[in-house]
Design an enzyme around this catalytic site. Structure first.
Site, PDB file in Angstrom:
ATOM      1  N   ASN A   1       0.665  -1.497  -0.181  1.00  0.00           N
ATOM      2  CA  ASN A   1      -0.478   0.103   0.176  1.00  0.00           C
ATOM      3  C   ASN A   1       0.694   0.791   0.087  1.00  0.00           C
ATOM      4  O   ASN A   1       2.064   0.932  -0.226  1.00  0.00           O
ATOM      5  CB  ASN A   1      -1.140   0.055   1.004  1.00  0.00           C
ATOM      6  CG  ASN A   1      -0.336   0.192   2.174  1.00  0.00           C
ATOM      7  OD1 ASN A   1       0.773   0.655   2.955  1.00  0.00           O
ATOM      8  ND2 ASN A   1      -0.450  -0.857   2.861  1.00  0.00           N
TER       9      ASN A   1
ATOM     10  N   ASP B   1      -4.612  -6.371   5.132  1.00  0.00           N
ATOM     11  CA  ASP B   1      -5.753  -7.534   5.449  1.00  0.00           C
ATOM     12  C   ASP B   1      -5.232  -8.416   5.239  1.00  0.00           C
ATOM     13  O   ASP B   1      -5.665  -9.233   5.648  1.00  0.00           O
ATOM     14  CB  ASP B   1      -7.257  -5.968   5.156  1.00  0.00           C
ATOM     15  CG  ASP B   1      -7.410  -5.177   5.692  1.00  0.00           C
ATOM     16  OD1 ASP B   1      -6.771  -4.899   6.885  1.00  0.00           O
ATOM     17  OD2 ASP B   1      -8.130  -4.049   4.676  1.00  0.00           O
TER      18      ASP B   1
ATOM     19  N   PRO C   1      -3.450 -11.865  10.469  1.00  0.00           N
ATOM     20  CA  PRO C   1      -3.761 -11.158  12.089  1.00  0.00           C
ATOM     21  C   PRO C   1      -3.617 -10.083  12.051  1.00  0.00           C
ATOM     22  O   PRO C   1      -3.196  -9.099  11.502  1.00  0.00           O
ATOM     23  CB  PRO C   1      -2.480 -11.810  12.550  1.00  0.00           C
ATOM     24  CG  PRO C   1      -1.295 -11.695  11.341  1.00  0.00           C
ATOM     25  CD  PRO C   1      -1.556 -11.997  10.433  1.00  0.00           C
TER      26      PRO C   1
ATOM     27  N   PHE D   1      -4.568   3.549  14.631  1.00  0.00           N
ATOM     28  CA  PHE D   1      -4.723   4.293  13.773  1.00  0.00           C
ATOM     29  C   PHE D   1      -5.926   4.133  12.699  1.00  0.00           C
ATOM     30  O   PHE D   1      -5.747   2.427  12.423  1.00  0.00           O
ATOM     31  CB  PHE D   1      -3.541   4.003  12.568  1.00  0.00           C
ATOM     32  CG  PHE D   1      -2.426   5.674  13.420  1.00  0.00           C
ATOM     33  CD1 PHE D   1      -1.757   5.171  14.447  1.00  0.00           C
ATOM     34  CD2 PHE D   1      -2.193   6.575  12.975  1.00  0.00           C
ATOM     35  CE1 PHE D   1      -1.294   6.342  15.344  1.00  0.00           C
ATOM     36  CE2 PHE D   1      -1.281   7.829  13.455  1.00  0.00           C
ATOM     37  CZ  PHE D   1      -0.656   7.227  14.660  1.00  0.00           C
TER      38      PHE D   1
ATOM     39  N   LYS E   1     -11.858  -3.191  18.088  1.00  0.00           N
ATOM     40  CA  LYS E   1     -10.638  -3.420  17.859  1.00  0.00           C
ATOM     41  C   LYS E   1      -9.939  -4.093  19.802  1.00  0.00           C
ATOM     42  O   LYS E   1      -9.277  -4.815  20.412  1.00  0.00           O
ATOM     43  CB  LYS E   1      -9.587  -3.141  17.300  1.00  0.00           C
ATOM     44  CG  LYS E   1      -9.848  -2.587  15.399  1.00  0.00           C
ATOM     45  CD  LYS E   1      -8.524  -3.013  15.203  1.00  0.00           C
ATOM     46  CE  LYS E   1      -8.465  -2.858  13.689  1.00  0.00           C
ATOM     47  NZ  LYS E   1      -7.948  -3.341  12.594  1.00  0.00           N
TER      48      LYS E   1
HETATM   49  O1  C5P Z   1      -9.080  -2.474  10.154  1.00  0.00           O
HETATM   50  P1  C5P Z   1      -7.745  -1.704   9.856  1.00  0.00           P
HETATM   51  O2  C5P Z   1      -6.611  -1.879   8.781  1.00  0.00           O
HETATM   52  O3  C5P Z   1      -8.673  -0.040   9.386  1.00  0.00           O
HETATM   53  O4  C5P Z   1      -6.740  -0.609  10.869  1.00  0.00           O
HETATM   54  C1  C5P Z   1      -6.104   0.030  11.559  1.00  0.00           C
HETATM   55  C2  C5P Z   1      -5.305  -0.035  12.526  1.00  0.00           C
HETATM   56  O5  C5P Z   1      -4.937  -2.063  13.281  1.00  0.00           O
HETATM   57  C3  C5P Z   1      -4.331   0.308  13.051  1.00  0.00           C
HETATM   58  O6  C5P Z   1      -3.196   0.811  14.296  1.00  0.00           O
HETATM   59  C4  C5P Z   1      -3.281  -0.946  11.947  1.00  0.00           C
HETATM   60  O7  C5P Z   1      -2.053  -0.394  12.616  1.00  0.00           O
HETATM   61  C5  C5P Z   1      -3.557  -1.904  12.899  1.00  0.00           C
HETATM   62  N1  C5P Z   1      -3.660  -2.706  12.276  1.00  0.00           N
HETATM   63  C6  C5P Z   1      -3.275  -3.879  12.811  1.00  0.00           C
HETATM   64  N2  C5P Z   1      -2.652  -5.455  11.924  1.00  0.00           N
HETATM   65  C7  C5P Z   1      -3.920  -5.856  10.937  1.00  0.00           C
HETATM   66  C8  C5P Z   1      -4.365  -4.842  10.092  1.00  0.00           C
HETATM   67  C9  C5P Z   1      -4.512  -3.204  10.468  1.00  0.00           C
HETATM   68  O8  C5P Z   1      -2.613  -3.890  13.506  1.00  0.00           O
HETATM   69  N3  C5P Z   1      -3.699  -6.898  10.173  1.00  0.00           N
END
Ligand code: C5P
Length: 397
Positions: A208, A276, A303, A323, A341
């Site tokens: 990304n 993701d 994860p 974030f 979360k």
């Molecule tokens: O679900 P989303 O990706 O939008 O969530 C963003 C937050 O979750 C960020 O703080 C990111 O660092 C964390 N995150 C994570 N592991 C993932 C996906 C997101 O720690 N697999």
């Protein structure tokens, strides 16, 4: 704030010297008195008149200026300051400092002083990367010199990479942190940053646009406030923060393992843009074009590292911050994410292309806590980082 602080600002000869003019203004705004020193080469980039006009003080330029020697003397000039700041610091002044040479006013002041010294290097990427400069840098760090930056970015010479001087506000933040209290001393803070790369085959990956700039700025701010930072970073565009324990990773699964290995921590900040999904059908050989059709990629969900740490029943960090990069309904999505979360705070921002935030130098965030949403004005990522670091410090005491 820098009231009653006297800063001896040495400008050396690089194109970034023009930013030194803004730096003088910013230091003044915060109440500092600035005594400027210009090297001969710096005078090729900025005039003594503009420097002295902004500083409101005489510019010192020459070691053999007898009036100056009678007035103050180079030894006293160097010692009367609370801090010596070299910005921009060229590869040449770094080399002189590392060797202890004293062949002009700037280098003599730096050798004659027992005052703390900070440098903000600025040079071409190849000069920065050169083993000689890196050797000098290590020597200077070992001698107790604090180093601010440099940043990655486009350079006046047309190249791209590390070597661009930190922005004046980043330098000011480092100066303020130098004088300010260090409320995070003794605290271990884990920061994740950057994107992750999920391989498709040995040469291709899914990623990304995260540059890692906000996570890096945050780690720098936490370090400036005295924290011991473990910085788990995917392949970012910007150089990792100095003074952190840096753990480089590629994939989300590696990031999760590194995070678990770094715990326990007093706080954990998840600024990484974790992919993701990963490709479960990743090939260990480079995929080839074939007449048999297009390759089919199969995905599995990665994860959720933030959710995992937020929901730990034993050993959960006292403060867990996530974030949320959104492109619409930022507050609603981020509020729901905080609940889903189980983290304490969410730092939400709008990363739709029109904002220029992803990969840019500024950020406009909304901090979501149990008290609701607090929208911060748009500011530099360094300022967002310092404001957040101070809030983290307040929450941890
Ligand atoms: O679900 P989303 O990706 O939008 O969530 C963003 C937050 O979750 C960020 O703080 C990111 O660092 C964390 N995150 C994570 N592991 C993932 C996906 C997101 O720690 N697999």
């Amino acid at each position: 704030m820098l009231q009653n602080k006297r800063i001896l600002l040495i400008l050396t000869g690089g194109i970034a010297a023009y930013k030194g003019l803004d730096l003088i203004r910013r230091l003044h705004e915060r109440g500092a008195a600035v005594t400027p020193v210009l090297t001969r080469a710096a005078e090729q980039f900025v005039t003594p008149l503009s420097v002295s006009a902004l500083a409101g003080e005489k510019v010192y330029r020459d070691l053999f200026d007898l009036t100056d020697e009678a007035e103050m003397g180079h030894i006293q000039l160097s010692r009367s300051a609370d801090l010596i700041l070299v910005a921009p610091a060229t590869a040449d002044i770094m080399a002189k400092m590392a060797q202890g040479r004293a062949d002009d006013l700037a280098s003599t002041l730096l050798l004659a002083t027992d005052t703390p010294v900070m440098i903000a290097p600025a040079m071409n990427v190849r000069m920065w990367d050169h083993p000689a400069t890196q050797r000098n840098l290590e020597q200077l760090r070992g001698d107790g010199v604090a180093v601010i930056g440099p940043n990655d970015g486009d350079m006046a010479c047309g190249e791209f990479g590390p070597g661009r001087m930190s922005e004046p506000l980043e330098i000011v933040a480092a100066v303020e942190a130098h004088f300010g209290p260090k409320p995070l001393t003794g605290k271990h803070i884990l920061v994740t940053s950057g994107p992750t790369h999920e391989p498709i085959d040995p040469v291709r990956y899914i990623a990304n646009r995260s540059s890692g700039a906000q996570g890096t700025a945050l780690a720098r701010a936490l370090i400036a406030l005295g924290a011991n930072v473990t910085f788990v970073t995917g392949p970012a565009d910007v150089a990792a923060p100095q003074g952190a324990t840096v753990v480089p990773v590629q994939t989300a699964q590696e990031m999760q393992a590194a995070v678990n290995a770094a715990l326990p921590a007093d706080a954990a900040i998840f600024a990484a843009a974790v992919a993701d999904w990963r490709v479960t059908s990743a090939s260990d050989k480079k995929l080839k074009k074939s007449k048999d059709g297009l390759p089919i990629l199969e995905f599995a969900e990665n994860p959720d590292i933030l959710a995992g740490v937020s929901q730990m029943t034993k050993g959960r960090p006292g403060l867990v911050v996530g974030f949320a990069a959104e492109t619409n309904d930022v507050v609603d999505h981020a509020t729901a994410k905080r609940a889903r979360k189980g983290c304490d705070w969410i730092v939400a921002n709008d990363v739709s292309p029109k904002t220029g935030i992803m990969g840019g130098t500024e950020n406009a965030v909304v901090l979501i806590t149990d008290k609701g949403a607090d929208a911060w004005p748009r500011m530099s990522k360094a300022d967002v980082a310092m404001r957040l670091a101070r809030k983290i410090a307040d929450a941890l005491v």
